[in-house]
Motif scaffolding. Structure first.
Motif, short mmCIF file in Angstrom:
data_model
loop_
_atom_site.label_atom_id
_atom_site.label_comp_id
_atom_site.label_asym_id
_atom_site.label_seq_id
_atom_site.Cartn_x
_atom_site.Cartn_y
_atom_site.Cartn_z
N GLU A 42 -23.80 43.32 38.66
CA GLU A 42 -25.00 42.93 39.42
C GLU A 42 -25.65 41.70 38.81
OE1 GLU A 42 -28.20 42.75 42.03
OE2 GLU A 42 -26.30 43.79 42.22
N ALA A 43 -25.75 41.64 37.50
CA ALA A 43 -26.33 40.47 36.84
C ALA A 43 -25.46 39.23 37.07
CB ALA A 43 -26.51 40.73 35.34
N LEU A 44 -24.16 39.41 36.97
CA LEU A 44 -23.25 38.29 37.20
C LEU A 44 -23.34 37.82 38.64
CD1 LEU A 44 -21.18 36.60 35.67
CD2 LEU A 44 -19.43 38.22 36.41
N ARG A 45 -23.47 38.75 39.57
CA ARG A 45 -23.63 38.38 40.99
C ARG A 45 -24.94 37.61 41.21
NH1 ARG A 45 -27.47 38.97 44.47
NH2 ARG A 45 -27.80 41.09 43.86
N ARG A 46 -26.00 38.05 40.54
CA ARG A 46 -27.26 37.31 40.66
C ARG A 46 -27.12 35.90 40.12
NH1 ARG A 46 -32.44 41.23 39.37
NH2 ARG A 46 -31.61 43.09 40.39
N LYS A 47 -26.38 35.76 39.01
CA LYS A 47 -26.16 34.43 38.45
C LYS A 47 -25.43 33.55 39.46
CE LYS A 47 -24.68 32.08 34.27
NZ LYS A 47 -24.20 32.24 32.89
N ALA A 48 -24.44 34.12 40.16
CA ALA A 48 -23.75 33.36 41.20
C ALA A 48 -24.72 32.93 42.30
CB ALA A 48 -22.62 34.20 41.79
N ASP A 49 -25.61 33.83 42.67
CA ASP A 49 -26.63 33.49 43.68
C ASP A 49 -27.52 32.35 43.19
OD1 ASP A 49 -25.72 35.37 45.46
OD2 ASP A 49 -27.35 36.79 45.10
N PHE A 50 -27.91 32.39 41.92
CA PHE A 50 -28.75 31.32 41.37
C PHE A 50 -28.03 29.98 41.45
CE2 PHE A 50 -30.79 34.60 38.28
CZ PHE A 50 -31.40 35.24 39.35
N TYR A 51 -26.73 29.99 41.12
CA TYR A 51 -25.96 28.75 41.25
C TYR A 51 -25.95 28.28 42.70
CZ TYR A 51 -23.94 28.87 36.52
OH TYR A 51 -23.75 28.84 35.16
N TYR A 52 -25.73 29.22 43.60
CA TYR A 52 -25.69 28.88 45.03
C TYR A 52 -27.02 28.28 45.50
CZ TYR A 52 -25.30 29.57 50.07
OH TYR A 52 -25.29 29.38 51.43
N TYR A 53 -28.11 28.96 45.18
CA TYR A 53 -29.42 28.50 45.64
C TYR A 53 -29.84 27.18 44.98
CZ TYR A 53 -29.84 33.12 47.73
OH TYR A 53 -29.63 34.25 48.47
N SER A 54 -29.34 26.94 43.77
CA SER A 54 -29.69 25.69 43.09
C SER A 54 -28.79 24.54 43.52
CB SER A 54 -29.62 25.87 41.57
OG SER A 54 -28.29 26.07 41.14
N GLY A 55 -27.81 24.83 44.41
CA GLY A 55 -26.96 23.79 44.96
C GLY A 55 -25.66 23.57 44.22
N ASN A 56 -25.37 24.39 43.22
CA ASN A 56 -24.13 24.24 42.46
C ASN A 56 -23.09 25.21 43.03
OD1 ASN A 56 -22.11 23.95 40.57
ND2 ASN A 56 -23.53 23.78 38.86
N ILE A 57 -22.52 24.82 44.16
CA ILE A 57 -21.61 25.69 44.90
C ILE A 57 -20.33 25.98 44.10
CG2 ILE A 57 -20.32 25.95 47.06
CD1 ILE A 57 -23.45 25.93 47.29
N GLU A 58 -19.82 25.00 43.39
CA GLU A 58 -18.59 25.20 42.63
C GLU A 58 -18.76 26.30 41.57
OE1 GLU A 58 -17.42 21.38 41.13
OE2 GLU A 58 -17.00 20.63 43.14
N LYS A 59 -19.88 26.26 40.85
CA LYS A 59 -20.13 27.30 39.85
C LYS A 59 -20.42 28.64 40.51
CE LYS A 59 -21.29 24.90 35.66
NZ LYS A 59 -22.15 24.87 34.49
N ALA A 60 -21.04 28.62 41.66
CA ALA A 60 -21.30 29.86 42.39
C ALA A 60 -19.98 30.54 42.76
CB ALA A 60 -22.12 29.59 43.64
#
Length: 80
Positions: A42-60
């Motif tokens: 769940e924490a790792l998934r949230r981190k992916a969401d943070f990357y997505y929302y911050s515009g870093n799609i590759e890291k997401a």
């Protein structure tokens, strides 16, 4: 508080910072949660969401791939 409670608190603080658009703080707190429990999907998934929302799609995408590799049955990874 035990480590699990601290990790949950850190995840919630990270989400609050995410909602405020303060991604540097969101990453700081989600990383604290992951440091306490590196298996927390769940924490790792949230981190992916943070990357997505911050515009870093590759890291997401890379982080969601980590979620899938760690737990292929975690449905949200595929949804995201």
């Amino acid at each position: 508080m035990n480590n699990g409670e601290f990790a949950e608190t850190y995840k919630n603080i990270a989400t609050c910072y995410d909602k405020l658009g303060n991604y540097s703080k969101a990453f700081e707190y989600i990383d604290l949660a992951l440091a306490m429990d590196s298996t927390d999907i769940e924490a790792l998934r949230r981190k992916a969401d943070f990357y997505y929302y911050s515009g870093n799609i590759e890291k997401a995408i890379a982080t969601i791939d980590e979620c899938i590799n760690a737990n292929p049955k975690y449905f949200y990874s595929y949804y995201r």
